[in-house]
Design a protein around this motif. Structure first.
Motif, PDB file in Angstrom:
ATOM      1  N   ALA A 167      -2.584 -12.410  12.212  1.00 61.73           N
ATOM      2  CA  ALA A 167      -3.663 -13.031  11.757  1.00 61.73           C
ATOM      3  C   ALA A 167      -4.033 -11.817  10.467  1.00 61.73           C
ATOM      4  N   ALA A 168      -4.219 -10.695  10.846  1.00 61.29           N
ATOM      5  CA  ALA A 168      -4.472  -9.498   9.810  1.00 61.29           C
ATOM      6  C   ALA A 168      -3.260  -9.540   9.006  1.00 61.29           C
ATOM      7  N   LEU A 169      -2.168  -9.587   9.359  1.00 58.57           N
ATOM      8  CA  LEU A 169      -0.900  -9.314   8.525  1.00 58.57           C
ATOM      9  C   LEU A 169      -0.978 -10.726   7.427  1.00 58.57           C
ATOM     10  N   THR A 170      -1.017 -11.822   7.881  1.00 57.50           N
ATOM     11  CA  THR A 170      -1.329 -12.993   7.103  1.00 57.50           C
ATOM     12  C   THR A 170      -2.336 -13.023   6.189  1.00 57.50           C
ATOM     13  N   ALA A 171      -3.381 -12.408   6.449  1.00 56.36           N
ATOM     14  CA  ALA A 171      -4.581 -12.331   5.423  1.00 56.36           C
ATOM     15  C   ALA A 171      -4.246 -11.403   4.396  1.00 56.36           C
ATOM     16  N   LEU A 172      -3.407 -10.427   4.693  1.00 55.29           N
ATOM     17  CA  LEU A 172      -3.093  -9.369   3.539  1.00 55.29           C
ATOM     18  C   LEU A 172      -2.089  -9.875   2.820  1.00 55.29           C
ATOM     19  N   LEU A 173      -1.039 -10.621   3.299  1.00 60.61           N
ATOM     20  CA  LEU A 173      -0.110 -11.442   2.407  1.00 60.61           C
ATOM     21  C   LEU A 173      -0.815 -12.560   1.505  1.00 60.61           C
ATOM     22  N   VAL A 174      -1.739 -13.054   1.925  1.00 60.12           N
ATOM     23  CA  VAL A 174      -2.711 -14.203   1.212  1.00 60.12           C
ATOM     24  C   VAL A 174      -3.221 -13.324   0.012  1.00 60.12           C
ATOM     25  N   GLN A 175      -3.701 -12.104   0.268  1.00 61.20           N
ATOM     26  CA  GLN A 175      -4.435 -11.563  -0.990  1.00 61.20           C
ATOM     27  C   GLN A 175      -3.565 -10.907  -2.019  1.00 61.20           C
ATOM     28  N   GLU A 176      -2.331 -11.011  -1.614  1.00 62.46           N
ATOM     29  CA  GLU A 176      -1.208 -10.628  -2.430  1.00 62.46           C
ATOM     30  C   GLU A 176      -0.666 -11.622  -3.333  1.00 62.46           C
ATOM     31  N   PHE A 177      -0.489 -12.745  -2.677  1.00 63.17           N
ATOM     32  CA  PHE A 177       0.132 -13.991  -3.344  1.00 63.17           C
ATOM     33  C   PHE A 177      -0.774 -14.903  -4.126  1.00 63.17           C
ATOM     34  N   PRO A 178      -0.649 -15.357  -5.321  1.00 65.76           N
ATOM     35  CA  PRO A 178      -1.544 -16.048  -5.986  1.00 65.76           C
ATOM     36  C   PRO A 178      -1.738 -17.413  -5.260  1.00 65.76           C
TER      37      PRO A 178
END
Length: 878
Positions: A404-415
């Protein structure tokens, strides 16, 4: 005595029941066996009572249980008298938790203000707001509300530290200084005097304790509220153990919540963790290192370079006679077609890759189709499918928080948009993690090798096969982002580290700790470093890997037994025989299943083992069946312990978190009945049939380990037979007096074959070859490796090669597919076709195993092995 070069290591497991002083009288035996270096399990202070040492609690202290620094000095002094050295296993990735870890306890007491707050890999600002600035401690046996009501959580005083602390059973947690001061004020405690010796036994002290008990009375609403408020004031949050996977905000070793990861990429942490290790090296108490779980580190290449630089710099400060470059080996699992990064300045791996290579060599490829067909009747799909299912399960349980933490970080990076949602990113990431082909990439370490790009590209291609087409674009974006070094940001670095810290434990836990216990096509292929999806490989592949190792890592360790193995090296060689047609294993297994099925129907009044578990049990019995009557008394308990662990690790019908004891007992009862009831003679007869062939496989495996390019590692006691099971069974005490007595008898290899079950034949082989390595180290360190291709009717049953250098040469002849060679009870073969089978060896040779054999030039006919055990180790005659 002049120090011996590194020619052979012996792994010893030190603990409170086998200390440095216990090893002292054994050193002459190890030296006579041909060992140049003891290879010690971790020796830094670990959790009191630890039997393995991988739970370090103090990096700057030699473990008192093992003998302390003075005991280590005595051990090394005795080793030096024999010219021997010591290689130390170190654990840079993690430490054990608990009150004995003063770094950890300081973090719990002071939080982010602790001098060690950055030593551990803690996320101080996780997505869960209640954990901001706090450490999750998921160690309660029930939800916190229930614990508060039960009164199991208490406050008492520790006279050693002069502080108040929370206690839960044997667990101890310090209070923050601020909350402690308020608590003491609430109970009107005399500041700074609470714990002077004897105070708590005085009348004022008893009155103090009485006020404390009243204040925190779990049976009153106000007492529970006060305890709850006290917990809220801490730099940690106590929680039920079941929430660990969801909420954990610090990195563990795999999913083990008793082991916390270190920030070894920080120079101050590196220095603190290695200070004693470097002092031991400088003083000459150790000669090299084995680095545990290198793939757990954020930046393995950087770590290895830093470690090599420090060791090299310390060389000039060591005793004059010990100033050669220190070897250091890394524990790393290499998947199919993966190589150790050549830029890493390491001596080599710890040898799991060799275990895989020799294991593949000794299986018969012709057995793959019939045994796969057998497994398809009773088991669950192919290994890849089983492993992928296990990865999904682990992502949903053990690693939910990390994912979940890794997914959240990727979400922040992608528009964000309607077409690129959190759900889409999570689905693509899950698919990528499910199929990732190696333990990890090294992008976070600045890696830009072709291997990393190939791994990402292969994973992208395979993930696309399990995702719908409309999710391929987000998958491509994630893969491109991970591999694009032009994105040089702090955010990408964190994502890379989290990604690489997830693929490695996910691969290990879903693979060797889960799928290996579910997929039982042939259990000799299910061991650490192996890929059960592969069944066998030709001799040409074995030769190719030997040549590659000689070219790049000529002193890498070679092992076939370790403290981590799933089953003993000689247990695996029994199972290897099942791959041969003459073993008739598919028919035998079906017959056993039918016989035991009828017995189960007669006796069962509850659950019965499913077919796949019975098949697993049959193979377990074959691999671990005792050779000697004296071993039978301990066997049922060993079998029970192993099968309980295997069933729970598989996690299909029972598990560690939700055990089904009725089903477990059904399996254990079935195994015990097979090993002691009316079915016992059937298994014993089958083992008698395959036993000599299995023994030849074992001798071949040992011979190849000791003569292939690299440094052979002998796991404790495995100079004799090893039918152990997974830890802790593989760490049982070794009967060294018996081993010493056998060595003293000096029975030569040929003679020892007649009574091979006593283990002397294997010991004689080890002694013979390792002695030659010790006498001629240059031959094995820098020789040319020459594969020799046998010719004739039995060519596929032998693998042969020469090691050649200016100081001499040796010739190795090792059998494979041994059952069809029809060895007798003395391991002798009488196959007439040996006369027409030749090895293209040049020159004159003398056998060191068969004392009366000499060969004078020309192709070597294997006819001389008729009436003997069909393997040999020859040296070139001057």
């Amino acid at each position: 005595m002049t120090p011996l070069p590194l020619t052979a290591t012996l792994r010893l497991q030190f603990h409170r029941e086998f200390t440095f002083d216990d090893a002292l009288p054994l050193i002459p035996y190890f030296r006579k066996l041909g060992i140049s270096h003891i290879y010690a399990s971790p020796l830094l202070a670990s959790t009191p009572g630890s039997m393995h040492g991988y739970d370090t609690v103090d990096c700057q202290l030699i473990d008192p249980d093992r003998g302390g620094i003075e005991g280590l000095r005595r051990l090394v002094s005795s080793l030096r008298e024999e010219g021997m050295g010591l290689i130390l296993d170190i654990v840079p990735n993690h430490m054990g938790l608990g009150a004995d870890n003063r770094w950890w306890m300081d973090v719990l007491r002071h939080g982010q203000k602790s001098a060690y707050a950055q030593h551990f890999d803690i996320d101080w600002t996780p997505s869960e707001p209640s954990l901001h600035g706090r450490v999750l401690l998921p160690f309660l046996g029930a939800p916190l509300a229930d614990i508060l009501t039960s009164g199991d959580l208490k406050v008492d005083f520790d006279s050693a530290s002069n502080t108040a602390q929370l206690t839960y059973g044997e667990q101890r947690y310090p209070l923050s200084p601020e909350s402690e001061a308020r608590l003491l004020a609430d109970i009107r405690a005399p500041s700074g005097q609470v714990l002077y010796p004897g105070f708590l036994n005085s009348e004022p002290g008893k009155a103090l304790l009485s006020r404390l008990t009243t204040l925190l009375d779990p049976h009153s609403k106000s007492g529970r509220a006060r305890m709850s408020a006290l917990l809220d004031e801490q730099h940690y949050r106590l929680a039920w153990w079941r929430v660990a996977g969801d909420l954990i905000n610090w990195r563990r070793f795999f999913d083990v919540t008793s082991l916390v990861a270190l920030r070894m990429d920080r120079r101050d942490v590196f220095d603190d963790a290695h200070r004693l290790v470097f002092e031991l090296y400088r003083e000459g108490l150790i000669d090299g290192l084995r680095v545990d779980h290198v793939d757990g580190l954020a930046r393995p290449a950087e770590y290895c370079s830093r470690l090599r630089a420090r060791l090299d710099a310390l060389q000039r400060e060591r005793p004059t006679e010990l100033r050669g470059q220190a070897p250091f080996f890394i524990e790393k699992i290499l998947q199919k077609n993966e190589i150790l990064p050549l830029e890493w300045p390491v001596t080599g791996t710890t040898g799991y890759d060799f275990l895989e290579q020799v294991d593949l060599l000794l299986h018969d490829p012709k057995g793959e189709e019939p045994i796969t067909a057998l497994w398809s009747e009773i088991g669950s799909a192919d290994f890849e499918t089983v492993e992928h299912v296990a990865r999904h399960e682990k992502l949903d349980t053990s690693f939910t928080g990390e994912f979940a933490a890794l997914t959240a970080l990727l979400v922040q990076e992608f528009p964000q948009g309607r077409d690129l949602t959190r759900q889409a990113i999570g689905s693509a990431l899950r698919a990528l993690l499910t199929v990732f082909p190696v333990y990890r990439s090294y992008f976070a370490d600045g890696g830009d090798s072709g291997a990393d790009f190939r791994a990402i590209d292969r994973a992208r291609h395979e993930a696309a096969q399990i995702l719908p087409p409309w999710q391929h674009e987000v998958l491509d974006q994630i893969c491109q982002y991970l591999a694009d070094a032009r994105i040089d940001t702090t955010e990408r670095q964190e994502i890379l580290e989290r990604f690489e810290h997830l693929t490695a434990p996910l691969t290990a836990k879903a693979g060797e700790d889960t799928a290996f216990y579910r997929y039982a096509r042939l259990l000799s292929r299910n061991d650490v470093g192996c890929s059960p999806a592969r069944f066998a490989a030709p001799a040409s592949a074995f030769h190719a890997m030997n040549k590659e190792r000689l070219s790049h890592h000529p002193l890498a360790l070679l092992t076939t037994a370790t403290h981590d193995h799933k089953r003993g090296e000689d247990g695996r060689t029994r199972l290897m025989v099942l791959s041969e047609a003459d073993a008739r294993w598919p028919d035998t297994a079906r017959s056993w299943a039918q016989q035991t099925e009828s017995d189960l129907e007669k006796t069962s009044h509850g659950p019965s083992p499913v077919a796949a578990d019975r098949y697993f049990i049959f193979q377990t019995l074959i691999s671990s069946w005792p050779l000697h009557e004296s071993e039978w008394s301990a066997y049922p308990e060993r079998l029970d312990d192993y099968l309980t662990k295997a069933l729970r690790e598989a996690g299909e019908r029972t598990s560690w978190s939700n055990p089904d004891e009725a089903y477990e007992e059904a399996c254990l009862s079935f195994a015990r009945s097979c090993a002691s009831g009316a079915f016992k003679p059937t298994i014993a007869a089958y083992l008698a049939k395959i036993g000599p062939a299995a023994a030849l496989n074992s001798l071949s495996q040992a011979l190849l380990r000791m003569t292939s390019p690299g440094v052979p590692d002998l796991y404790q006691g495995r100079e004799c037979w090893d039918f152990s099971l997974v830890d802790p069974d593989n760490r049982r005490p070794v009967d060294y007096p018996a081993h010493e007595a056998m060595l003293a008898q000096a029975i030569v290899f040929d003679e020892a074959c007649a009574n091979w079950k006593d283990g002397r034949v294997k010991q004689a082989l080890v002694e013979t070859v390792l002695t030659d390595r010790m006498d001629r180290p240059a031959l094995y360190e820098s020789s040319v490796y020459l594969p020799l291709i046998p010719e004739g009717p039995l060519a596929e049953h032998f693998v042969a090669f020469e090691r050649e250098s200016p100081v001499g040469a040796c010739l190795v002849i090792a059998p494979r597919l041994t059952l069809s060679l029809s060895p007798d009870e003395g391991l002798r073969v009488s196959h007439a076709a040996l006369r027409e089978t030749t090895i293209p060896a040049k020159g004159s040779w003398r056998s060191l195993l068969h004392d009366d054999f000499y060969h004078e030039g020309g192709p070597l006919s294997l006819g001389y092995l008729i009436g003997r055990a069909p393997l040999d180790f020859l040296i070139r005659r001057a």
